[in-house]
Design a protein around this motif. Sequence first.
Motif, mmCIF file in Angstrom:
data_model
loop_
_atom_site.group_PDB
_atom_site.id
_atom_site.type_symbol
_atom_site.label_atom_id
_atom_site.label_comp_id
_atom_site.label_asym_id
_atom_site.label_seq_id
_atom_site.Cartn_x
_atom_site.Cartn_y
_atom_site.Cartn_z
ATOM 1 N N ASP A 110 43.055 42.099 57.579
ATOM 2 C CA ASP A 110 44.500 42.284 57.370
ATOM 3 C C ASP A 110 44.846 41.911 55.930
ATOM 4 O O ASP A 110 45.095 40.753 55.619
ATOM 5 N N TYR A 111 44.873 42.899 55.049
ATOM 6 C CA TYR A 111 45.137 42.642 53.636
ATOM 7 C C TYR A 111 46.564 42.159 53.400
ATOM 8 O O TYR A 111 46.838 41.510 52.388
ATOM 9 N N ASP A 112 47.469 42.458 54.306
ATOM 10 C CA ASP A 112 48.853 42.016 54.130
ATOM 11 C C ASP A 112 48.989 40.493 54.239
ATOM 12 O O ASP A 112 49.998 39.930 53.803
ATOM 13 N N ARG A 113 48.003 39.832 54.827
ATOM 14 C CA ARG A 113 48.066 38.378 55.001
ATOM 15 C C ARG A 113 47.382 37.619 53.865
ATOM 16 O O ARG A 113 47.315 36.400 53.886
ATOM 17 N N LEU A 114 46.877 38.322 52.877
ATOM 18 C CA LEU A 114 46.091 37.685 51.841
ATOM 19 C C LEU A 114 46.962 37.230 50.674
ATOM 20 O O LEU A 114 47.923 37.899 50.293
ATOM 21 N N SER A 115 46.603 36.090 50.121
ATOM 22 C CA SER A 115 47.172 35.656 48.849
ATOM 23 C C SER A 115 46.016 35.329 47.918
ATOM 24 O O SER A 115 44.953 34.872 48.352
ATOM 25 N N TYR A 116 46.222 35.561 46.612
ATOM 26 C CA TYR A 116 45.142 35.483 45.644
ATOM 27 C C TYR A 116 45.476 34.482 44.547
ATOM 28 O O TYR A 116 46.612 34.423 44.065
ATOM 29 N N THR A 117 44.448 33.740 44.133
ATOM 30 C CA THR A 117 44.597 32.810 43.024
ATOM 31 C C THR A 117 43.338 32.886 42.166
ATOM 32 O O THR A 117 42.224 32.699 42.676
ATOM 33 N N VAL A 118 43.516 33.189 40.899
ATOM 34 C CA VAL A 118 42.375 33.149 39.979
ATOM 35 C C VAL A 118 42.001 31.691 39.745
ATOM 36 O O VAL A 118 42.856 30.871 39.390
ATOM 37 N N VAL A 119 40.728 31.346 39.971
ATOM 38 C CA VAL A 119 40.286 29.952 39.877
ATOM 39 C C VAL A 119 39.009 29.881 39.051
ATOM 40 O O VAL A 119 38.293 30.872 38.867
ATOM 41 N N GLU A 120 38.722 28.675 38.570
ATOM 42 C CA GLU A 120 37.439 28.408 37.929
ATOM 43 C C GLU A 120 36.353 28.347 39.009
ATOM 44 O O GLU A 120 36.567 27.736 40.056
ATOM 45 N N PRO A 121 35.211 28.946 38.784
ATOM 46 C CA PRO A 121 34.134 28.877 39.774
ATOM 47 C C PRO A 121 33.671 27.442 39.979
ATOM 48 O O PRO A 121 33.627 26.658 39.035
ATOM 49 N N PRO A 122 33.339 27.064 41.211
ATOM 50 C CA PRO A 122 32.766 25.735 41.451
ATOM 51 C C PRO A 122 31.486 25.544 40.632
ATOM 52 O O PRO A 122 30.833 26.522 40.243
ATOM 53 N N PRO A 123 31.106 24.302 40.366
ATOM 54 C CA PRO A 123 29.900 24.031 39.575
ATOM 55 C C PRO A 123 28.667 24.734 40.146
ATOM 56 O O PRO A 123 28.423 24.704 41.348
#
Length: 308
Positions: free
Chosen positions: A230-243
Amino acid sequence: MLTCLDDPTADMVIDRLNERDARVARFDPGVDFPSHAGLSAWFGEFPPRGVLTTHSREIVLERVRSVYHRRPTPYLPESPSQVERFTATQARFGVGGVLASLPCQYVSHPWAITAAEHKPLQLATARRVGFDVPDTLITNRVDDARAFAVEHGPIVYKPLRATPYTGLGGEPAAIWTAPVEPGDLDDSVGRAAHLFQTRVDKVADLRVTVVGRRVFCVRIDSGLLDWRQDYDRLSYTVVEPPPGLVEGCLAYVEHLGLCFGAFDFALTADGAPVFLECNPNGQWGWLEDATGLPIAAAIAGLLMGERP
């Protein structure tokens, strides 16, 4: 550009290439050949020479600088006749073989993509480069499936490969990742190969897109076991990759001969990424639309020979 006509993701890359004044040809061999295209290639010297003609281009093969293998239509139609099966096979090994033999940059090479689509190879490679991978069983033995569910539960089921599927109403459907209880397992397990996996206790997902040496990491929050549902339920955040994630992803694609990969990780409460899969030719256009990440520009740059 090897892709189908209706591919807005490829259009994004073509736009970036046009901005660089690159000469771009679009070709869908499974549809265009042989009715709307002609090919001749000579193999008496290296590199081989040849010419591919489409309705709008004449492409001198020895001048091809790069190939973006996106989403070409399969050569073989559904329910083929004997003649169609023969001609499609000749096209696949003839046209496809010629294009795969060009000494140029591929994003990525079609044979590397085909190998990397196999989930067992993905899981083995992920462990090889040091990723945390859930306990996994591939089997058609119901007793082994039940024992795995008891020992490693809670578990989920995943298809080993996405295949066309029709729902009860005759509409196209998909088989998503689904929870499985030991009591759900019966003799129907013996009818096919199944992938069972320990369910990861996650708080979110990470979609990590690798283009050459560039790595784009997006956190996806949904509350869903399988966020694709369900793409309508998605929220996106650009983040730094974990170590360690960047190094692992780059080692993974290098080991499999890829220069692109769309990785999926489950993110645990303590911030640890757990490898789920890597689609060697996965979708990314919707992520660029949602976040503004310059993925199309990175692919265009890779095709143009630019290095970050």
